[in-house]
Design a protein around this motif. Structure first.
Motif, PDB file in Angstrom:
ATOM      1  N   GLY A 298      -8.679   5.047  -7.235  1.00 40.55           N
ATOM      2  CA  GLY A 298      -7.294   4.837  -6.833  1.00 40.55           C
ATOM      3  C   GLY A 298      -6.869   3.386  -6.919  1.00 40.55           C
TER       4      GLY A 298
ATOM      5  N   MET B   8      -3.890   1.978  -9.330  1.00 41.49           N
ATOM      6  CA  MET B   8      -2.792   1.273  -8.695  1.00 41.49           C
ATOM      7  C   MET B   8      -2.680  -0.151  -9.229  1.00 41.49           C
ATOM      8  SD  MET B   8      -1.959   0.700  -4.634  1.00 41.49           S
ATOM      9  CE  MET B   8      -3.062  -0.681  -4.359  1.00 41.49           C
TER      10      MET B   8
ATOM     11  N   GLY C  32       0.820  -1.207   0.000  1.00 44.82           N
ATOM     12  CA  GLY C  32       0.000   0.000   0.000  1.00 44.82           C
ATOM     13  C   GLY C  32       0.854   1.257   0.000  1.00 44.82           C
TER      14      GLY C  32
ATOM     15  N   GLY D  36       0.748   2.695  -3.520  1.00 41.12           N
ATOM     16  CA  GLY D  36      -0.265   3.733  -3.393  1.00 41.12           C
ATOM     17  C   GLY D  36       0.304   5.122  -3.188  1.00 41.12           C
TER      18      GLY D  36
END
Length: 470
Positions: free
Chosen positions: A253, A257, A10, A14
């Protein structure tokens, strides 16, 4: 363990790599004058002389085949399905975008790998990000860090991913025992990797083009029999990629990603892996940038061509919603079953067997090159590496799909992070090499590299490399 891996992924993907990958791709695209579009057809001109090699290096075609062997595998058949499962159809758009931008990034890293390649103790070319970090940036510590990440990623984790997908596919289609498949795969892989880099290149150049053409032919057949549905499929992809529904639902998102992750796993642009294959070639024309063009084409073939073929098969068969509860490769198998009959899933299993097998042997070759770097050109640890690779094949054959993919994402992300920083720091050298090549090309010459004309590179390139032959 899974929660820890998810947290690292993440943060890496991210918060850092999504922006760094896209930003680097945009940066090189602009600085190289949109080279992937402006000079796209020149890549085929370069490929006309790609069969030439010498005693120091493999041919450009073999280098392309080796890099495609590593690229074309689980990411193309299973990774695309995972991308659609997690991010929706719009994730395919982001895979396309990262590939188009990544073509310029791949040009940069492969050109640098050629410029800074070295001779090993047997007189063969070796090179890649670790080598251009050491020689180009005078940062052996950085090269060592990259080499360690690559050995973990390609030598160990990625080979577990490939083995996992092979055994899952063969179990789904033929009910083969996973451990038995893993043992057989380890034996066959061992027989090839013990022949060394030249032996791996010879196997790759025979298997990869043939399997890619067969797979693309079947995908093209699926598209043709569903041609009236293609506009609707494209609309789904673009609507999903930019749709208000995804943005409002907080899924935008995750979609971006996922598309970037799976795109990088498949085409490897910016990761620094294919640059290891690029460095082993004796390119024609005899200029570092010519291998940049060759590897740029490899990104296009991998994602724009082969991944799109897989996405078409899945979306034309009802999308992943029709295959709930299945893993990535099983989705692709069932989708092709729907299109061509019961033999479709079996064909995917066989195709994946060949694609993933060649990925394993190419991945190993990358790991070996970086181990040699860590040992200052010594090959004493190669035997241990080979045994570890075979062990990871057996491990991957029987382990959880989720854990292995998460490990792959972490190791891949760390590699990419180090490499992207390095090529950005060396970007001026990439531009000079591209300019030198294209000035000669525009003058009607077959480009050749005279290292003495670029003094800032000349003093950093290893003696005996790129010497002008009298």
């Amino acid at each position: 363990m899974q929660s820890l891996l998810n947290a690292i992924n993440g943060l890496l993907w991210g918060q850092v790599l999504v922006y760094l990958l896209i930003g680097t791709g945009v940066y090189f695209t602009v600085r190289l004058g949109f080279i992937q579009f402006r000079h796209f057809f020149h890549t085929f001109t370069v490929m006309r002389g790609s069969r030439k090699s010498d005693k120091e290096g493999i041919s450009s075609f073999q280098a392309l085949s080796t890099s495609l062997a590593a690229r074309v595998g689980t990411g193309n058949l299973a990774g695309v399905a995972i991308a659609i499962t997690v991010g929706g159809a719009g994730a395919i758009f982001w895979m396309w975008l990262i590939a188009l931008l990544g073509m310029a990034t791949s040009f940069a890293e492969s050109t640098l790998a050629q410029a800074y390649k070295v001779h090993d103790k047997d007189g063969n070319f070796r090179g890649g990000p670790a080598y251009y970090m050491e020689r180009g940036l005078n940062a052996r510590w950085m090269g060592s860090l990259f080499a360690i990440f690559l050995i973990i990623a390609f030598g160990l984790v990625f080979n577990a991913v490939q083995a996992n997908s092979i055994t899952a596919a063969l179990h789904e289609s033929f009910k083969f025992d996973k451990l038995t498949v893993g043992i057989i795969l380890a034996i066959i892989s061992g027989a090839v990797i013990f022949t060394g880099i030249r032996g791996i290149a010879k196997v790759a150049e025979k298997i990869v083009p043939a399997m890619a053409l067969i797979y693309l032919s079947i995908a093209l057949y699926v598209v043709v029999i569903n041609v009236t549905e293609i506009p609707a499929i494209l609309k789904i992809i673009f609507d999903s990629a930019f749709g208000w529904q995804e943005a409002a639902g907080g899924a935008f998102g995750a979609m971006v990603m996922t598309g970037v992750q799976r795109g990088l796993f498949s085409n490897e642009a910016g990761m620094g892996s294919a640059a290891n294959a690029a460095a082993t070639a004796s390119p024609y024309p005899a200029h570092p940038a010519s291998q940049g063009y060759v590897q740029m084409l490899g990104v296009f073939i991998d994602t724009i061509v082969i991944c799109t073929a897989t996405a078409s098969i899945i979306l034309l068969s009802g999308g992943v919603e029709s295959f709930s509860g299945m893993g990535g490769v099983e989705i692709t198998q069932r989708a092709l079953d729907i299109q061509v009959g019961d033999w479709g899933g079996s064909f995917v299993a066989i195709a994946l067997l060949f694609f993933a097998f060649t990925s394993i042997i190419a991945n190993y070759s990358y790991a070996e090159t970086n181990l040699v770097f860590l040992q200052h050109k010594n090959t004493r640890g190669v035997m241990i590496l080979r045994i570890a690779v075979l062990g990871m094949i057996l491990f991957g054959a029987t382990q959880s799909n989720t854990v292995i993919w998460s490990l792959a994402d972490v190791s891949m992300g760390l590699m990419a992070l180090v490499n992207l920083i390095a090529i950005l720091l060396l970007s001026n050298e990439v531009i000079k090499l591209a300019k030198d090549y294209n000035q000669q090309l525009n003058a009607g010459k077959s480009p050749t590299f005279d290292r003495t004309k670029l003094p800032e590179l000349d003093k950093k390139i290893e003696p005996g490399i790129w010497e002008v032959k009298k």
